[in-house]
Enzyme design. Structure first.
Site, PDB file in Angstrom:
ATOM      1  N   LYS A   1       0.277   4.648   6.774  1.00 15.08           N
ATOM      2  CA  LYS A   1      -0.239   5.358   5.596  1.00 15.08           C
ATOM      3  C   LYS A   1       0.267   6.804   5.617  1.00 15.08           C
ATOM      4  O   LYS A   1       0.876   7.257   6.590  1.00 15.08           O
ATOM      5  CB  LYS A   1      -1.772   5.377   5.587  1.00 15.08           C
ATOM      6  CG  LYS A   1      -2.450   4.022   5.720  1.00 15.08           C
ATOM      7  CD  LYS A   1      -2.368   3.203   4.446  1.00 15.08           C
ATOM      8  CE  LYS A   1      -3.128   1.886   4.592  1.00 15.08           C
ATOM      9  NZ  LYS A   1      -2.953   0.999   3.423  1.00 15.08           N
ATOM     10  N   SER A  41       0.809  -1.228   0.000  1.00 16.91           N
ATOM     11  CA  SER A  41       0.000   0.000   0.000  1.00 16.91           C
ATOM     12  C   SER A  41       0.838   1.273   0.000  1.00 16.91           C
ATOM     13  O   SER A  41       0.348   2.330  -0.373  1.00 16.91           O
ATOM     14  CB  SER A  41      -0.942   0.011   1.213  1.00 16.91           C
ATOM     15  OG  SER A  41      -0.206   0.131   2.412  1.00 16.91           O
TER      16      SER A  41
END
Length: 293
Positions: free
Chosen positions: A194, A134
């Site tokens: 993230k 990710s």
């Protein structure tokens, strides 16, 4: 002569110097003279004379005298003061056998080291491994997992105390605890890494894979063109749907740098401030990937 006899007989037998009537620093000649004089005064009587003889036998032999001086309690030249120890074990257990003290020292040292490491991990800096693609290509995961570019997953360090002193900032890579919906949407939950894209007060949008903040395109040099998606979304499209037009106070929007393969706020919603763990500030492994963020 009787007057000279009585003091010698009354002296404490444990103090050889006092029994002979000499100082602790007396020479061998003085000791021998004192013994002969005392023996004459006592007339070689059994009891007192034997005590005098025993004292003389000890003090005339240099080795015996040295041993006796060491063992004397409360007599003779003052002993050198013992150095004060800073070891708490020595203070609490002054007579602890050496072997036990060494063993306990090691146990305490190891326990202290473990406690320090745990404290650092809990409040200062903690390492994390990148398990998925990710955040490619900023942070690598390991092949053969889908979308990963490296043979070894990146290991990163997160500053766990920085957000106690300042507000989180847009563009920072953040470690956080996911909302409960992440398990349903991503098949996993817990600690995620993230990039922080939306801060409180922002009006966030994604138009065909390009992020806009308050109507202006966000400059994102960390996104590769091949890693973008083609979605068009607004805050009203993320959970809980039709709820927000701006990011509320105390909440943040997180997105992965690999937009086409990132399960992030677009699927499980905003992240409350209390869920933020820390800011990623360095990659420390593998050596070829050492860098600061």
């Amino acid at each position: 002569m009787a007057t000279g006899t009585e003091p010698a007989a009354d002296r404490h037998v444990s103090d050889h110097y006092a029994l002979l009537g000499v100082r602790p620093d007396a020479s061998p000649q003085e000791i021998e003279s004192a013994y002969r004089r005392g023996a004459l005064e006592l007339g070689y009587q059994d009891g007192a004379w034997r005590e005098l003889r025993d004292a003389y036998d000890v003090l005339r032999d240099p080795e015996e005298r040295a041993r006796y001086d060491v063992e004397r309690d409360g007599f003779g030249p003052p002993k050198a003061p013992q150095k004060k120890t800073h070891n708490p074990l020595d203070r609490v257990f002054p007579n602890l056998p050496h072997g036990w003290r060494v063993a306990i020292d090691w146990v305490v040292t190891i326990a202290g080291a473990v406690a320090i490491v745990l404290a650092i991990k809990a409040w200062v800096v903690n390492p994390y491994r990148i398990p998925s693609s990710s955040m490619e290509t900023t942070l690598h995961c390991a092949r053969p997992a889908q979308g990963c570019e490296a043979r070894t997953s990146d290991r990163v360090l997160a500053n766990r105390f920085i957000y106690h002193f300042r507000e989180p900032r847009r563009g920072e890579i953040v470690v956080f605890m996911t909302p409960k919906l992440a398990l349903q949407e991503c098949g996993s939950e817990g600690t995620f890494v993230k990039r922080l894209i939306g801060i409180p007060g922002d009006r966030w949008e994604e138009r065909t894979g390009v992020v806009y903040i308050n109507g202006k395109r966000l400059n994102e040099p960390y996104i590769q063109a091949t890693r973008r998606d083609s979605q068009t979304l607004s805050l009203s499209d993320i959970p809980p749907r039709n709820t927000y037009t701006r990011i509320p106070k105390g909440y943040y929007l997180m997105m992965g740098d690999n937009r086409s393969s990132s399960c992030d706020s677009r699927r499980w919603g905003l992240v409350p401030r209390k869920n933020l763990i820390g800011k990623v500030f360095a990659t420390y492994w593998p050596p070829s990937r050492i860098s600061f963020h």
